[in-house]
Design a protein around this motif. Sequence first.
Motif, PDB file in Angstrom:
ATOM      1  N   VAL B  24       0.665  -1.226   0.064  1.00 42.99           N
ATOM      2  CA  VAL B  24      -0.071   0.206   0.122  1.00 42.99           C
ATOM      3  C   VAL B  24       0.677   1.310   0.010  1.00 42.99           C
ATOM      4  N   ILE B  25       1.936   1.202   0.552  1.00 44.26           N
ATOM      5  CA  ILE B  25       2.769   2.052   0.963  1.00 44.26           C
ATOM      6  C   ILE B  25       3.537   2.414  -0.331  1.00 44.26           C
ATOM      7  N   SER B  26       4.132   1.577  -1.450  1.00 43.66           N
ATOM      8  CA  SER B  26       4.430   1.559  -1.862  1.00 43.66           C
ATOM      9  C   SER B  26       3.258   2.023  -3.879  1.00 43.66           C
ATOM     10  N   ALA B  27       2.367   1.631  -3.284  1.00 41.07           N
ATOM     11  CA  ALA B  27       0.660   2.376  -4.114  1.00 41.07           C
ATOM     12  C   ALA B  27       1.158   3.630  -4.333  1.00 41.07           C
ATOM     13  N   ILE B  28       1.030   4.403  -2.331  1.00 38.29           N
ATOM     14  CA  ILE B  28       1.051   6.003  -2.885  1.00 38.29           C
ATOM     15  C   ILE B  28       2.330   6.602  -2.994  1.00 38.29           C
ATOM     16  N   MET B  29       3.472   6.141  -3.216  1.00 37.98           N
ATOM     17  CA  MET B  29       4.215   6.533  -3.228  1.00 37.98           C
ATOM     18  C   MET B  29       4.467   6.147  -4.509  1.00 37.98           C
ATOM     19  N   LEU B  30       4.049   5.692  -5.393  1.00 41.59           N
ATOM     20  CA  LEU B  30       4.141   5.487  -7.210  1.00 41.59           C
ATOM     21  C   LEU B  30       3.268   6.872  -6.958  1.00 41.59           C
ATOM     22  N   GLY B  31       2.039   6.501  -6.988  1.00 44.27           N
ATOM     23  CA  GLY B  31       1.142   7.278  -6.804  1.00 44.27           C
ATOM     24  C   GLY B  31       1.481   8.974  -6.394  1.00 44.27           C
ATOM     25  N   ILE B  32       2.203   9.219  -5.871  1.00 42.30           N
ATOM     26  CA  ILE B  32       3.341  10.906  -5.462  1.00 42.30           C
ATOM     27  C   ILE B  32       3.902  11.221  -6.392  1.00 42.30           C
ATOM     28  N   MET B  33       4.531   9.815  -6.511  1.00 48.05           N
ATOM     29  CA  MET B  33       6.013  10.522  -7.837  1.00 48.05           C
ATOM     30  C   MET B  33       5.602  10.213  -9.163  1.00 48.05           C
ATOM     31  N   SER B  34       3.812   9.910  -8.944  1.00 49.45           N
ATOM     32  CA  SER B  34       3.498  10.212 -11.333  1.00 49.45           C
ATOM     33  C   SER B  34       2.988  10.941 -10.723  1.00 49.45           C
ATOM     34  N   LEU B  35       2.505  11.874 -10.053  1.00 46.64           N
ATOM     35  CA  LEU B  35       1.604  13.242  -9.398  1.00 46.64           C
ATOM     36  C   LEU B  35       1.885  13.678 -11.417  1.00 46.64           C
ATOM     37  N   ASP B  36       3.002  14.489 -11.224  1.00 45.62           N
ATOM     38  CA  ASP B  36       3.123  15.665 -12.127  1.00 45.62           C
ATOM     39  C   ASP B  36       3.239  15.081 -13.650  1.00 45.62           C
ATOM     40  N   GLU B  37       3.051  13.850 -14.083  1.00 45.78           N
ATOM     41  CA  GLU B  37       3.118  13.416 -15.305  1.00 45.78           C
ATOM     42  C   GLU B  37       1.311  12.518 -15.374  1.00 45.78           C
ATOM     43  N   ILE B  38       0.660  13.242 -14.335  1.00 42.37           N
ATOM     44  CA  ILE B  38      -0.637  11.913 -13.930  1.00 42.37           C
ATOM     45  C   ILE B  38      -0.680  12.036 -15.725  1.00 42.37           C
ATOM     46  N   ASN B  39      -1.100  13.461 -16.231  1.00 42.50           N
ATOM     47  CA  ASN B  39      -1.919  13.580 -17.325  1.00 42.50           C
ATOM     48  C   ASN B  39      -1.788  12.431 -18.760  1.00 42.50           C
ATOM     49  N   ASP B  40      -0.420  12.365 -18.772  1.00 42.27           N
ATOM     50  CA  ASP B  40       0.177  11.468 -19.951  1.00 42.27           C
ATOM     51  C   ASP B  40      -0.098   9.942 -18.835  1.00 42.27           C
ATOM     52  N   ASN B  41       0.158   9.882 -17.917  1.00 40.90           N
ATOM     53  CA  ASN B  41       0.106   8.519 -17.132  1.00 40.90           C
ATOM     54  C   ASN B  41      -1.012   8.288 -17.693  1.00 40.90           C
ATOM     55  N   PHE B  42      -2.129   8.683 -17.422  1.00 40.75           N
ATOM     56  CA  PHE B  42      -3.943   8.389 -17.628  1.00 40.75           C
ATOM     57  C   PHE B  42      -4.281   8.268 -18.853  1.00 40.75           C
ATOM     58  N   ASP B  43      -3.309   9.197 -19.659  1.00 43.05           N
ATOM     59  CA  ASP B  43      -3.444   8.342 -21.090  1.00 43.05           C
ATOM     60  C   ASP B  43      -3.254   7.271 -21.640  1.00 43.05           C
ATOM     61  N   VAL B  44      -1.855   6.915 -20.871  1.00 48.85           N
ATOM     62  CA  VAL B  44      -1.349   5.924 -21.809  1.00 48.85           C
ATOM     63  C   VAL B  44      -2.384   4.666 -21.346  1.00 48.85           C
ATOM     64  N   ILE B  45      -2.132   4.967 -20.166  1.00 49.46           N
ATOM     65  CA  ILE B  45      -2.609   4.044 -19.347  1.00 49.46           C
ATOM     66  C   ILE B  45      -4.833   4.103 -20.267  1.00 49.46           C
ATOM     67  N   ARG B  46      -5.259   4.793 -19.895  1.00 51.68           N
ATOM     68  CA  ARG B  46      -6.494   4.804 -20.992  1.00 51.68           C
ATOM     69  C   ARG B  46      -6.101   3.698 -21.960  1.00 51.68           C
ATOM     70  N   ALA B  47      -4.765   3.778 -22.876  1.00 48.19           N
ATOM     71  CA  ALA B  47      -4.976   3.544 -24.787  1.00 48.19           C
ATOM     72  C   ALA B  47      -4.937   2.026 -24.094  1.00 48.19           C
ATOM     73  N   VAL B  48      -3.642   1.753 -23.353  1.00 48.37           N
ATOM     74  CA  VAL B  48      -3.229   0.573 -22.520  1.00 48.37           C
ATOM     75  C   VAL B  48      -4.922  -0.126 -22.117  1.00 48.37           C
ATOM     76  N   LEU B  49      -4.972   0.419 -21.926  1.00 50.07           N
ATOM     77  CA  LEU B  49      -6.193  -0.484 -21.118  1.00 50.07           C
ATOM     78  C   LEU B  49      -7.319  -0.606 -22.447  1.00 50.07           C
ATOM     79  N   LYS B  50      -8.138   0.605 -23.012  1.00 51.38           N
ATOM     80  CA  LYS B  50      -8.730   0.029 -24.440  1.00 51.38           C
ATOM     81  C   LYS B  50      -7.630  -0.330 -25.756  1.00 51.38           C
ATOM     82  N   GLN B  51      -6.507  -0.788 -25.358  1.00 50.66           N
ATOM     83  CA  GLN B  51      -4.978  -1.664 -26.353  1.00 50.66           C
ATOM     84  C   GLN B  51      -5.410  -0.569 -27.684  1.00 50.66           C
ATOM     85  N   ASP B  52      -5.826   1.089 -27.217  1.00 49.33           N
ATOM     86  CA  ASP B  52      -5.985   2.462 -28.477  1.00 49.33           C
ATOM     87  C   ASP B  52      -4.350   1.912 -29.111  1.00 49.33           C
ATOM     88  N   LEU B  53      -3.951   1.486 -29.309  1.00 47.86           N
ATOM     89  CA  LEU B  53      -2.439   1.827 -29.869  1.00 47.86           C
ATOM     90  C   LEU B  53      -2.234   3.099 -30.547  1.00 47.86           C
TER      91      LEU B  53
END
Lengths: 233, 696
Positions: B24-53
């Motif tokens: 849980v701590i690691s997850a929280i930490m990863l979340g904090i670490m990726s805060l400033d890239e959050i939009n990109d990451n969300f896009d990537v995750i969304r694309a990955v989840l959709k597999q919309d390469l």
Amino acid sequence: MDKPCILVVDDDREIVKAISINLENEGYRVLKAYDGLQALDMLSSQSVQLILLDVMMPKLDGLSATMKIRQDKNIPIIILSAKSEDTDKVLGLSMGADDYVTKPFNPMELMARVKSQLRRYMTLGDINVKGKSNLLRSGGLCFDPDTYTLTVDGEPVKLTPTETKIVELLLRNAGRVFSTEEIYERVWEGPAYGAENTVMVHIRRIREKIEINPKEPKYLKVVWGIGYKIEKI
Amino acid sequence: MDTKLKKSKPFLIWLCFFIGMNIVISAIMLGIMSLDEINDNFDVIRAVLKQDLKSSQNFINLIADRFDFLARYINDDADRYNASGEYLDRLENEGENLIYYAINPKTEKILTNSKTDHGISEKGKPSLPKGYDYFLYFDGERFIAEQGGKTIDVYRKDSGYKKSTLWRYINGNPSSSTVNAGELALKHQAGLIDSPFADMPDIKGCKILLMVKKNIIENPYAYSSLYNLKRSFETALVIIAAALIIFLAGVALLVFSIIKRNVKREFDKVLVRKSGAVWFEVKAVISLFIINIPLQVLMYGWYFNKELVHVLILICFWWFYLMFKDLYANRRRFFSNNSISSLIKFYRSFESRKPFQKAMLLRIYALIAAEAVLVILVAIFFYGFLAEGGIYLLPALVFFAMGVYLAYRYLKRYSNEIGDMGRVLDHIEAIKKGDMETKLALDPGADLYTAAENLNKIQEGISKAVEEKIRSERMKVELITNVSHDLKTPLTSIISYADLLSKEEGLPDHVMDYIKILVQKSDRLKTLIQDIFELSKATSGDLKVEKERIDLGKLIRQTLADLDERISQSGLLFKIDIPDEPVYIISDGKKLYRVFLNLIGNALKYSLEGSRVYITLEVKDGKKAMAVIKNIANYEMDFKEEEVLERFVRGDKSRTTEGSGLGLAIARSFVQACGGSMNIKVDGDLFKVELGFNIE
């Protein structure tokens, strides 16, 4: 009813026998019982004038038997016991016994006590009926101020005039302790300077006359270091 | 087996807590670490989840770079950067995944891997071949892009294309960049973008087309970046799923361990016991080091080494978790278990092996030595502070504080000791007064603890002995009571029958003599039994005494009057000297009568015929009443004064035929029970009994 009947109760058969012999020699009829229940049985079927009762007996002990007898009978009870403590004596007397004799007893003394109790029981009853109101009394001790005579259990006792005065003083105030000085002043009617010994010797003589066992007085008691008194019984 | 499982259960639960917490701590930490890239990451995750390469930024960046290469090569611009054909190879390597077609009308140069121009010679959209669903096309003026039949607005501000290297072509102006050249170079170095080029060629009029296959396939002959991207998208999905599962598992473990927190605490206790044994200083230093980690991270960020920061943060968490548990469970001991207290404890164990006096002296010496060392240290460091200043002050202060603390500890201990001494003295006093119940409870660490325990044991011993004594005395009295009763019953018969015999007539004289002896002896036995009974009661303290105010002079006179007859028959001369005024004492008259009866009786029995018996009573100093009985013995008193009281017990020669021989012993125990004293003095033939009582 010519011969008084005495019930002797003791779990020791030899003692019962010895007492019986003595009593029969004195001319009494004797009934023998060896425990409390047997004694109660005999009392219900026979006419008895006096009971000699041991304390420690099987089935029913002497003190309980005394209490049972006292529920409906007024006959004299003399307790015979090996227990010689004052507390034992007080307990026995308070249960309703008339006298308390400790074992081993002097047969003569026992006979004297039996006689005295019987006399009181059989003759004193009459005096009571006559009911002279001015008689001074303490137990078996009875002083008649009119005739100036003293009787112990109905038996007249010969006293000197001084002795009679002392007895009258103590009997009138039965229970109160008199110092020797006070007795001297009241009886001899003079200052009691160095006269203590006279009073004391007089008292000893009175005791020898009225007590069965002067060493263990029943009526005239010494209050050691203080004075003398006649018990209020 | 079962117990083993039970034993290991707390550890297992604790392990659940440990793992769950870490996840849980690691997850929280990863979340904090990726805060400033959050939009990109969300896009990537969304694309990955959709597999919309093809709408993912990675794909766009790749295509943009490929466009850039084409744009440069078609304009022969690559040479400026000394770029050979390697970038063109990258286009080639894609195989049939990527179809490109570029034409420069000015130079008529064509770069392509296709046989047709896919209709770009005409105006309008290019036509996608079968099996392809994406194109990016620059028609010389504008960009057109389409994916799966849908047109993509490349010019939109938030489109991925503007964020890629395509921005310069889209804007048409390299200086209006949102990304500067330096950053671009950095990104290239970091491998984030392929293109090393900082500026843009003029592509006006050029037609550049890139088309991507719908199902990107592996190129068996070369490394296909597109295929690689596709593969990484697929694995990313698996990784996300796995991460999610791990996270959920972590949460589940954590929840489970919280539900079973009572069991978990068992292992916490084990940990706390272990960490409690560590000195406070050690823990403090480690804590200071570890507290630096979050501070460093806060100050410098985590970019330098994410993995290390991650591990350090976890270590930091678990360290402080342990410290708080330790502090909560051990409380004062957390601080008190330090090097100084250990040193003191060590010293104390050394001291406890010494005798008390030595230990106390040793302690003073040790204190003086320690203080001396500390004073020297303080002096050295303070001198250093005066000379050099700064850092030397701290050790000086620390050593000074240690010195004060040591002195305080000593004084506190000393004052405790004085208190304990007082309590020990009080306790001794209480024991003396007969208190056998209350125990002395000192602190187990106290110097006088052993002494107090020993005192308690002594008290216990005394109390036991007294109890034993009382019990045995009581048993003795009971025994004597029973025995005397059992003796009295047969004696009654003996006396009665002896009496009957003595009354028998016609017996020969010698038989009468025998009977007389029987009567006499049975009478003697009677008094003997009564006296033994009385004496045993008196000596065992079972005697009831009824005290009242009596005139001792009168009591003696009454006794004499009682014996009047025997006195006058004895032929002895009684000299009585008793004051006329009363001598009041507080005592039991009946008992004292027995005393004087016995004493005067003895005088009557053992006095030399015709001699004088002196009985005197006098008051000494108004405090003491002394009654003295003196007589001249009619036999040689070859015994000591003390022995006479024990004569019966010792089987002495001077026993008589009458009485029990217990008279004096009874008299003395009665006097003592009545609160008086009795002394016997023998001087030649003079026998003297002194009785002393306190005047009321």
